[in-house]
Design a protein around this motif. Sequence first.
Motif, mmCIF file in Angstrom:
data_model
loop_
_atom_site.group_PDB
_atom_site.id
_atom_site.type_symbol
_atom_site.label_atom_id
_atom_site.label_comp_id
_atom_site.label_asym_id
_atom_site.label_seq_id
_atom_site.Cartn_x
_atom_site.Cartn_y
_atom_site.Cartn_z
ATOM 1 N N TYR A 7 0.878 -1.195 -0.044
ATOM 2 C CA TYR A 7 -0.028 0.037 0.034
ATOM 3 C C TYR A 7 0.696 1.179 -0.105
ATOM 4 C CZ TYR A 7 -3.701 -3.131 1.465
ATOM 5 O OH TYR A 7 -4.444 -4.258 1.482
ATOM 6 N N GLU A 65 -7.117 3.229 -0.790
ATOM 7 C CA GLU A 65 -6.551 1.869 -0.409
ATOM 8 C C GLU A 65 -6.895 1.239 0.813
ATOM 9 O OE1 GLU A 65 -2.546 2.546 -0.965
ATOM 10 O OE2 GLU A 65 -2.560 2.776 -3.041
ATOM 11 N N LYS A 70 -7.918 -2.209 -1.120
ATOM 12 C CA LYS A 70 -7.566 -2.594 -2.215
ATOM 13 C C LYS A 70 -6.214 -2.043 -2.522
ATOM 14 C CE LYS A 70 -11.580 -2.278 -5.058
ATOM 15 N NZ LYS A 70 -12.010 -1.598 -6.571
ATOM 16 N N ALA A 71 -5.235 -2.988 -2.338
ATOM 17 C CA ALA A 71 -3.740 -2.730 -2.497
ATOM 18 C C ALA A 71 -3.182 -2.167 -3.783
ATOM 19 C CB ALA A 71 -2.887 -3.985 -2.286
ATOM 20 N N TYR A 72 -2.072 -1.216 -3.504
ATOM 21 C CA TYR A 72 -1.553 -0.667 -4.743
ATOM 22 C C TYR A 72 -0.875 -1.872 -5.492
ATOM 23 C CZ TYR A 72 0.870 2.793 -7.503
ATOM 24 O OH TYR A 72 1.621 3.614 -8.496
#
Length: 169
Positions: A7, A65, A70-72
């Motif tokens: 993240y 995130e 939701k991860a990068y």
Amino acid sequence: MEEIRIYHSIWKNIGLIATCFVFVAMGILMLLRGEQSFIAWTGILFFILFFGGGGLFVLFLILRERISHKAYYIITDESVSMDSGMKKQEVRFADVEEFYLIKVSSSKQIGIKYKKEVEFQKMNDASSAGRTFRKLNELLAGVQESLPADGLNIKPQELCDLLNMRLTR
């Protein structure tokens, strides 16, 4: 092997966000002080929109995130995928020879050295503008594609080492 999620770091980006909003405040103060010419107004409004938009976008990425989880970057055994909020990109390890750290201007990035046939195919599949950008990237950074590595909750070198470790498996 387990999936690794990376993240953006709130603390590494707080200075960038604050700087953007300080510039926006300065622009608003300049407008309120009575700049009357059209050129001054246009320049100051562009200044406000550029820094305000940039600061809001970084803030949006971090909040998105954290709230939606939701991860990068998501690193699996087969690939690394990036979700920047505007575009999703997946790099399959089977297509890559190596990852290495590069510095473009003041930002650190992970350069992707694709296998020759994949590199050739990506160039052929790209639009004319895409081919121009790929050639420009090769000229400036030595690679067609790269992954941003600044402002994350992992150091750029650690991310590069992690990707190369997954590549060898």
